[in-house]
Design a protein around this motif. Structure first.
Motif, PDB file in Angstrom:
ATOM      1  N   GLY A 130       0.800  -1.226   0.000  1.00 13.65           N
ATOM      2  CA  GLY A 130       0.000   0.000   0.000  1.00 13.65           C
ATOM      3  C   GLY A 130       0.825   1.264   0.000  1.00 13.65           C
ATOM      4  N   GLU A 131       2.124   1.153  -0.213  1.00 14.06           N
ATOM      5  CA  GLU A 131       2.966   2.352  -0.163  1.00 14.06           C
ATOM      6  C   GLU A 131       3.546   2.713  -1.530  1.00 14.06           C
ATOM      7  OE1 GLU A 131       5.805   1.535   2.847  1.00 14.06           O
ATOM      8  OE2 GLU A 131       4.322   1.718   4.452  1.00 14.06           O
ATOM      9  N   ARG A 132       4.013   1.714  -2.223  1.00 12.95           N
ATOM     10  CA  ARG A 132       4.622   1.946  -3.535  1.00 12.95           C
ATOM     11  C   ARG A 132       4.212   0.823  -4.472  1.00 12.95           C
ATOM     12  NH1 ARG A 132       8.610   5.116  -4.739  1.00 12.95           N
ATOM     13  NH2 ARG A 132       9.564   3.651  -6.189  1.00 12.95           N
ATOM     14  N   PHE A 133       4.514   1.029  -5.744  1.00 10.82           N
ATOM     15  CA  PHE A 133       4.279  -0.027  -6.735  1.00 10.82           C
ATOM     16  C   PHE A 133       5.591  -0.330  -7.450  1.00 10.82           C
ATOM     17  CE2 PHE A 133       0.129   1.743  -6.074  1.00 10.82           C
ATOM     18  CZ  PHE A 133      -0.736   0.680  -6.227  1.00 10.82           C
ATOM     19  N   ALA A 134       5.719  -1.567  -7.897  1.00 11.58           N
ATOM     20  CA  ALA A 134       6.881  -1.955  -8.702  1.00 11.58           C
ATOM     21  C   ALA A 134       6.361  -2.572 -10.004  1.00 11.58           C
ATOM     22  CB  ALA A 134       7.732  -2.972  -7.955  1.00 11.58           C
ATOM     23  N   ASP A 135       6.908  -2.096 -11.102  1.00 11.96           N
ATOM     24  CA  ASP A 135       6.534  -2.695 -12.391  1.00 11.96           C
ATOM     25  C   ASP A 135       7.246  -4.035 -12.519  1.00 11.96           C
ATOM     26  OD1 ASP A 135       6.004  -3.452 -14.966  1.00 11.96           O
ATOM     27  OD2 ASP A 135       7.110  -1.805 -15.913  1.00 11.96           O
ATOM     28  N   VAL A 136       6.487  -5.106 -12.423  1.00 12.10           N
ATOM     29  CA  VAL A 136       7.075  -6.450 -12.434  1.00 12.10           C
ATOM     30  C   VAL A 136       6.703  -7.196 -13.712  1.00 12.10           C
ATOM     31  CG1 VAL A 136       7.149  -6.589  -9.914  1.00 12.10           C
ATOM     32  CG2 VAL A 136       5.111  -7.390 -11.128  1.00 12.10           C
ATOM     33  N   ALA A 137       6.320  -6.456 -14.760  1.00 15.54           N
ATOM     34  CA  ALA A 137       5.890  -7.141 -15.986  1.00 15.54           C
ATOM     35  C   ALA A 137       6.965  -8.094 -16.504  1.00 15.54           C
ATOM     36  CB  ALA A 137       5.535  -6.098 -17.060  1.00 15.54           C
ATOM     37  N   ALA A 138       8.233  -7.676 -16.437  1.00 13.95           N
ATOM     38  CA  ALA A 138       9.302  -8.519 -16.976  1.00 13.95           C
ATOM     39  C   ALA A 138       9.459  -9.783 -16.139  1.00 13.95           C
ATOM     40  CB  ALA A 138      10.602  -7.732 -17.024  1.00 13.95           C
ATOM     41  N   SER A 139       9.597  -9.612 -14.840  1.00 18.41           N
ATOM     42  CA  SER A 139       9.827 -10.797 -13.998  1.00 18.41           C
ATOM     43  C   SER A 139       8.584 -11.688 -13.947  1.00 18.41           C
ATOM     44  CB  SER A 139      10.251 -10.379 -12.591  1.00 18.41           C
ATOM     45  OG  SER A 139       9.231  -9.597 -12.006  1.00 18.41           O
ATOM     46  N   ALA A 140       7.415 -11.119 -14.202  1.00 21.89           N
ATOM     47  CA  ALA A 140       6.181 -11.921 -14.175  1.00 21.89           C
ATOM     48  C   ALA A 140       5.912 -12.606 -15.511  1.00 21.89           C
ATOM     49  CB  ALA A 140       4.996 -11.029 -13.815  1.00 21.89           C
ATOM     50  N   GLY A 141       6.775 -12.366 -16.475  1.00 19.86           N
ATOM     51  CA  GLY A 141       6.606 -13.046 -17.774  1.00 19.86           C
ATOM     52  C   GLY A 141       5.591 -12.398 -18.677  1.00 19.86           C
ATOM     53  N   LEU A 142       5.349 -11.104 -18.494  1.00  9.93           N
ATOM     54  CA  LEU A 142       4.328 -10.423 -19.310  1.00  9.93           C
ATOM     55  C   LEU A 142       4.912  -9.558 -20.422  1.00  9.93           C
ATOM     56  CD1 LEU A 142       1.724  -9.395 -16.584  1.00  9.93           C
ATOM     57  CD2 LEU A 142       1.637 -11.321 -18.173  1.00  9.93           C
ATOM     58  N   LEU A 143       6.229  -9.659 -20.628  1.00 10.96           N
ATOM     59  CA  LEU A 143       6.776  -8.938 -21.776  1.00 10.96           C
ATOM     60  C   LEU A 143       6.305  -9.630 -23.051  1.00 10.96           C
ATOM     61  CD1 LEU A 143      10.414  -7.982 -20.723  1.00 10.96           C
ATOM     62  CD2 LEU A 143       8.288  -6.698 -20.499  1.00 10.96           C
ATOM     63  N   GLN A 144       6.161  -8.855 -24.107  1.00  8.25           N
ATOM     64  CA  GLN A 144       5.603  -9.423 -25.342  1.00  8.25           C
ATOM     65  C   GLN A 144       6.657  -9.490 -26.431  1.00  8.25           C
ATOM     66  OE1 GLN A 144       2.241  -6.702 -25.641  1.00  8.25           O
ATOM     67  NE2 GLN A 144       0.955  -8.105 -24.464  1.00  8.25           N
ATOM     68  N   ASP A 145       6.414 -10.360 -27.392  1.00  8.41           N
ATOM     69  CA  ASP A 145       7.416 -10.631 -28.420  1.00  8.41           C
ATOM     70  C   ASP A 145       7.602  -9.473 -29.391  1.00  8.41           C
ATOM     71  OD1 ASP A 145       4.812 -10.983 -29.258  1.00  8.41           O
ATOM     72  OD2 ASP A 145       5.268 -12.614 -30.641  1.00  8.41           O
ATOM     73  N   ARG A 146       6.644  -8.552 -29.439  1.00  6.49           N
ATOM     74  CA  ARG A 146       6.706  -7.436 -30.370  1.00  6.49           C
ATOM     75  C   ARG A 146       5.784  -6.339 -29.853  1.00  6.49           C
ATOM     76  NH1 ARG A 146       1.790  -8.165 -32.892  1.00  6.49           N
ATOM     77  NH2 ARG A 146       1.092 -10.308 -32.954  1.00  6.49           N
ATOM     78  N   VAL A 147       5.788  -5.219 -30.541  1.00  8.93           N
ATOM     79  CA  VAL A 147       4.884  -4.144 -30.133  1.00  8.93           C
ATOM     80  C   VAL A 147       3.450  -4.567 -30.438  1.00  8.93           C
ATOM     81  CG1 VAL A 147       4.155  -1.780 -30.610  1.00  8.93           C
ATOM     82  CG2 VAL A 147       6.582  -2.320 -30.433  1.00  8.93           C
ATOM     83  N   ARG A 148       2.638  -4.554 -29.422  1.00 10.55           N
ATOM     84  CA  ARG A 148       1.234  -4.923 -29.586  1.00 10.55           C
ATOM     85  C   ARG A 148       0.346  -3.751 -29.187  1.00 10.55           C
ATOM     86  NH1 ARG A 148      -0.668 -10.063 -29.871  1.00 10.55           N
ATOM     87  NH2 ARG A 148       0.874 -11.721 -30.075  1.00 10.55           N
ATOM     88  N   TYR A 149      -0.853  -3.755 -29.744  1.00 12.28           N
ATOM     89  CA  TYR A 149      -1.841  -2.712 -29.441  1.00 12.28           C
ATOM     90  C   TYR A 149      -2.796  -3.305 -28.410  1.00 12.28           C
ATOM     91  CZ  TYR A 149      -4.647   1.417 -30.918  1.00 12.28           C
ATOM     92  OH  TYR A 149      -5.321   2.612 -31.004  1.00 12.28           O
ATOM     93  N   ASN A 150      -2.317  -3.344 -27.143  1.00  4.51           N
ATOM     94  CA  ASN A 150      -3.111  -3.915 -26.057  1.00  4.51           C
ATOM     95  C   ASN A 150      -4.176  -2.907 -25.635  1.00  4.51           C
ATOM     96  OD1 ASN A 150      -1.206  -6.339 -25.384  1.00  4.51           O
ATOM     97  ND2 ASN A 150       0.143  -4.555 -25.422  1.00  4.51           N
ATOM     98  N   THR A 151      -5.379  -3.372 -25.365  1.00  2.00           N
ATOM     99  CA  THR A 151      -6.463  -2.443 -25.022  1.00  2.00           C
ATOM    100  C   THR A 151      -7.132  -2.829 -23.692  1.00  2.00           C
ATOM    101  OG1 THR A 151      -7.855  -3.709 -26.553  1.00  2.00           O
ATOM    102  CG2 THR A 151      -6.893  -1.663 -27.378  1.00  2.00           C
ATOM    103  N   GLY A 152      -8.284  -3.482 -23.754  1.00  2.00           N
ATOM    104  CA  GLY A 152      -8.975  -3.851 -22.527  1.00  2.00           C
ATOM    105  C   GLY A 152      -8.274  -4.994 -21.813  1.00  2.00           C
ATOM    106  N   CYS A 153      -8.485  -5.083 -20.516  1.00  2.00           N
ATOM    107  CA  CYS A 153      -7.896  -6.213 -19.780  1.00  2.00           C
ATOM    108  C   CYS A 153      -8.791  -6.558 -18.599  1.00  2.00           C
ATOM    109  CB  CYS A 153      -6.476  -5.888 -19.316  1.00  2.00           C
ATOM    110  SG  CYS A 153      -6.359  -4.538 -18.118  1.00  2.00           S
ATOM    111  N   ALA A 154      -8.579  -7.739 -18.069  1.00  2.00           N
ATOM    112  CA  ALA A 154      -9.317  -8.160 -16.872  1.00  2.00           C
ATOM    113  C   ALA A 154      -8.547  -9.274 -16.184  1.00  2.00           C
ATOM    114  CB  ALA A 154     -10.720  -8.655 -17.239  1.00  2.00           C
ATOM    115  N   PHE A 155      -8.458  -9.180 -14.864  1.00  2.00           N
ATOM    116  CA  PHE A 155      -7.988 -10.327 -14.086  1.00  2.00           C
ATOM    117  C   PHE A 155      -9.187 -11.249 -13.868  1.00  2.00           C
ATOM    118  CE2 PHE A 155      -4.796  -7.142 -12.938  1.00  2.00           C
ATOM    119  CZ  PHE A 155      -3.629  -7.895 -12.982  1.00  2.00           C
ATOM    120  N   LEU A 156      -8.944 -12.545 -13.930  1.00  2.00           N
ATOM    121  CA  LEU A 156     -10.023 -13.515 -13.708  1.00  2.00           C
ATOM    122  C   LEU A 156      -9.390 -14.842 -13.306  1.00  2.00           C
ATOM    123  CD1 LEU A 156     -11.308 -14.830 -17.147  1.00  2.00           C
ATOM    124  CD2 LEU A 156      -9.182 -13.622 -16.882  1.00  2.00           C
TER     125      LEU A 156
END
Lengths: 543, 337
Positions: A130-156
């Motif tokens: 609740g104090e700070r955020f860390a961008d963990v996209a790389a370590s979480a495996g969410l980097l993408q193979d190329r530039v993508r046009y990402n739009t809507g998203c949802a956790f489920l």
């Protein structure tokens, strides 16, 4: 405004009066998004989203707004109704073509995390106590193979294993080098004027599903899950829901100029797009419309969750009534929400503006092409919002013209997030508009009805309780809703559930948790937020 | 070397020089240097040289001098490329002379030989445009006060997506001739193209009603009124109008589809299915008819039939990405695959 109306003796007759209080509560930054008089690229037209997130677990909602190129996304901490920009202190400064936002506690540590989608690299912001955020996209495996046009998203939690997975919609393949310029070919015109090309004529891309491995990482399961198919759709807004009521969460994706998608969760990690057969892909004439935003809610009180989708101008927004088992009939005209066709619709949400127990509907609008303002057709770039009041019996009434300046003022609106930021029992609307400060719309002026809000916390289920289905019974009526990540247009509503109760003073609550556990609580007092923990015998008052 | 062989070599050498001259002349033509090409090729005893002399003359606006050579090259079908060029040049000459009938018959011949040729198709389109322009010019010249002038202007605005201007022109046409059949209908339709706002719906409905007063058997006007009534939430009145439309024209597939859908909403499955089956039969390419039939079967519990229609619908739904990507490739906006 309320005091003024009361002084004039008009309070009883007035509709819910709305007013934009963004400036007075400190939401004053402009969020750039491409040209304001002309746009060269489609990328300038689609951003951006808004979110209500209680990131510091202090019991009130903080605001997050996504920016296009030239600005930064901003997090505003809610300090007793005033908002302080804590972007830098929270470690959230980033630039780029930001698009959408969705929230959920993906690591089950009790703090809400969120994803910001981009044309470019997505950011997964892990909430650090609740104090700070860390961008963990790389370590979480969410980097993408190329530039993508990402739009809507949802956790489920599509596999009901107790942790949140992630869906990311992709609009199309875009780059500055090969995309034609306005007027370059016959598909880069709108009513004879050259405009940004697309989506038609631009290549499709596929949607993405990531499975949470439970240890902070995600695996791309788009292909094996079936989400990567059919890849013939320009995907934008996303909403989750168990449309066929089988205990597994499904996905609805609003698609631009192509049939919208209804991914039915078949279990075993498999999804299948069944939108066409289930009657939620097209309009009643069998045409694919320009779907932008999407909302889910039970507008007719039959305990089946319906879908509302915003579309382009000269098209109607589309209301799909759930027949009960995930098959839909278009009910746009029958429900009275088909007469507004001048607006390009984006964010939308069901909420009970007057707490009468019937979900009303708000949609925010703004044309895609600033150039269209020069046409002699009455088309405006900045457009007003639309408020439909639910009159019961499956009918709405257009209340926009009498709903006050908060609804009638015009914006180039995109994202809309709904939530009760001041915990006064009325839901407010946070709107992200292009090249403007955000709007924060408060509604007042109705006779007081009672309400109840529920903050669910999973134990065996994911901690955010995303996917939990709730039935609230009060005053002889039942309402259903679910905890949803994502929704509206690239936005995140309050994860707490809010129900208007009319004159009732207490409510009974039944919960079907994603784990399958069913839980009932009786006599919860109206007028407050209750914290409901999975399997705990009693509710606590939030926070 | 025997004398006969020397002669043969001389003949071959001369032929080779001549062939070289022809090639050089053609190259000059291809560079757009028509006068130089004509000078280089003129008098050479070669069919291709004669053809390109004629082509060069046509390219420099001397159709009269070129006509004989072009006709000969077009009739001489052994070299298809020369025949194509000669035919196109001859057609352009005839269009320039406003000999539209002659140009059309020539272009039809070319189109049968080269059905996918962009240049041939372009000349056909240009011919029709030119003929159209001439007719319009005559109309403006000879009958400037006719309501048809306004009607035509309105139709042009419609095509260009300038609907408010189309509406204004239709209104002028209606003012001049309020009893002209189909004019009120076109005005109503233009109003709907411009906007679906409540006031536009009301104005359009007035025009469709006016059309019906002139022609009570106009099923399409009935249909349009029904669709407006649907938007206004008057579903029973809409259904009655659709019943009228179908009675007036039992083969009106759009009205059958709309009526089938209205009856589906009322759970009158047998008649809804009957009407929608008929609509599909009449309009086998209509996605709307198929879609509504699929939903009617589904809602009536006839799932296997619904799935069969869905299969057909899947086949009909052509990917717009493919359609437009193909188009963009053809016009060079995207690289060829």
């Amino acid at each position: 405004m309320t005091r003024l109306l009361a002084a004039l003796g008009l309070a009883a007759a007035a509709a819910a009066q709305s007013v934009n209080v963004a400036a007075e509560v400190g939401l004053t930054h402009v969020f750039p998004n491409g040209g304001d008089e002309a746009k060269t690229w489609i990328l300038e037209t689609t951003g951006s989203g808004a979110a209500w997130i209680d990131y510091d677990n202090d019991g009130d909602l903080d605001a997050f707004l996504v920016s296009g190129k030239g600005g930064v996304n901003r997090l505003y901490r809610n300090d007793e109704g005033r908002f302080a920009d804590v972007t830098a202190a929270a470690g959230l400064e980033s630039e780029g073509w930001g698009q959408g936002v969705c929230a959920g506690d993906y690591d089950n540590d009790g703090y809400t995390d969120f994803l910001v989608t981009y044309w470019g690299r997505n950011r997964l912001y892990r909430n650090l106590a609740g104090e700070r955020f860390a961008d963990v996209a790389a370590s979480a495996g969410l980097l993408q193979d190329r530039v993508r046009y990402n739009t809507g998203c949802a956790f489920l939690d599509y596999d009901n294993d107790g942790d949140l997975d992630l869906f990311v919609a992709n609009y199309l393949k875009f780059d500055f080098e090969t995309t034609p310029r306005p007027g370059a070919n016959p598909y880069c015109y709108y009513r004879s004027i050259p405009v940004a090309c697309g989506p038609r004529g631009l290549p499709f891309d596929r949607n993405l599903l990531y499975r949470n491995d439970g240890e902070g990482g995600f695996t791309d399961v788009s292909v094996e899950s079936g989400i990567a198919a059919p890849a013939r759709n320009y995907a934008l807004g996303v909403v989750t829901g168990d449309w066929n009521n089988d205990g597994r969460v499904d996905l609805y994706v609003a698609c631009d100029r192509t049939p919208s998608l209804l991914y039915i969760n078949r279990g075993g990690g498999k999804f299948e797009d069944e939108a066409l057969f289930r009657g939620a892909a097209l309009d009643a004439d069998g045409r694919a419309l320009s779907g932008m935003g999407v909302a889910a809610g039970d507008y007719d009180g039959d305990a089946a969750v319906d879908i509302f989708r915003t579309n382009f101008s000269d098209e109607r927004s589309t209301l799909y009534r759930n027949r009960g088992a995930g098959d839909f009939d278009e009910a746009t005209l029958a429900a009275g929400v088909g007469r507004n066709t001048r607006h390009v619709g984006w964010g939308a949400g069901f909420f009970d503006v007057d707490n009468d127990g019937w979900k009303d509907l708000l949609l925010v609008n703004g044309h895609v092409f600033p150039e269209a303002a020069g046409l002699e057709s009455g088309i405006r770039y900045r457009q007003r919002s639309i408020l439909y009041r639910n009159r019961g019996g499956g009918r709405f009434e257009d209340a926009a013209e009498t709903a006050g300046p908060g609804v009638t003022e015009t914006h180039a609106a995109r994202g809309l997030a709904l939530g009760d930021y001041d915990n006064d029992g009325r839901v407010e609307a946070l709107i992200n508009s292009q090249n403007e400060p955000p709007a924060l719309i408060r509604f007042a002026g109705e006779p007081e009805n009672s309400w109840i809000a529920l903050k669910l916390e999973g134990v065996q289920s994911n901690r955010s309780a995303v996917g939990a289905r709730v039935r609230v019974t009060a005053g002889g009526r039942s309402q259903v809703d679910s905890v949803r990540s994502g929704g509206s247009y690239l936005s995140q509503n309050d994860l707490r559930l809010h129900f208007g109760l009319g004159g009732a003073k207490a409510a009974d609550v039944e919960i079907r948790w994603p784990s399958g556990l069913r839980q009932s609580l009786s006599g919860l007092a109206a007028g407050m937020t209750h914290r409901l923990v999975e399997a705990a015998p009693q509710a606590a008052v939030n926070p | 070397m025997p004398a006969i062989s020397r002669l043969a070599l001389l003949v071959l050498a001369a032929a080779s020089v001549q062939a070289q001259s022809v090639l050089e002349g053609i190259e000059l033509f291809e560079q757009g240097r028509y006068t130089a090409a004509e000078a280089a090729l003129e008098g050479l005893p070669d069919k291709r040289a004669r053809a390109f002399v004629a082509l060069a003359r046509a390219a420099t606006g001397r159709c009269g001098q070129a006509a004989g050579g072009l006709q000969a090259a077009f009739d001489e079908k052994s070299d298809r490329q020369v025949m194509r060029l000669a035919g196109l040049a001859l057609a352009r000459c005839r269009i320039a002379e406003k000999s539209f009938a002659g140009a059309l018959s020539l272009l039809n011949l070319l189109a049968s030989e080269f059905p996918d040729d962009g240049d041939v198709l372009y000349e056909i389109a240009r011919l029709h445009l030119k003929a159209w322009n001439d007719a319009v010019e005559r109309m403006f010249d000879k009958a400037p006060a006719s309501f048809r002038v306004n009607q035509l202007s309105a139709e042009i605005f419609e095509i260009r997506g300038r609907f408010s201007e189309a509406v204004a022109e239709y209104r002028r046409a209606v003012e001049k001739n309020p009893r002209a059949i189909n004019l009120h209908y076109r005005l109503g339709r233009a109003l709907l193209m411009e906007s679906h706002a409540p006031e536009a719906l009301a104005a359009a409905r007035r025009e469709f009603e006016a059309e019906l007063r002139l022609n009570p058997n106009d099923s399409v006007a009935e249909y349009q009124i029904a669709r407006i009534l649907e938007v206004e939430g008057e579903h029973e009145a809409a259904r009655e109008r659709l019943e009228n439309a179908v009675r007036l024209d039992p083969d009106f597939s759009e009205a059958l589809t709309a009526l089938g859908r209205a009856l589906s909403a009322q759970k009158s499955w047998p008649r809804a299915v009957e009407l929608l089956e008929r609509a599909v039969e009449l309009a086998p390419q209509s996605e709307s008819a198929h879609y509504n039939l699929m939903l009617a079967y589904r809602n009536a519990g006839r799932e296997s039939e619904a799935l069969a229609v869905k299969k057909r619908l899947d086949e009909m739904q052509r990917s717009p990405e493919g359609e437009f990507t193909d188009f963009l490739r053809r016009i060079g906006e995207l690289p060829q695959q």
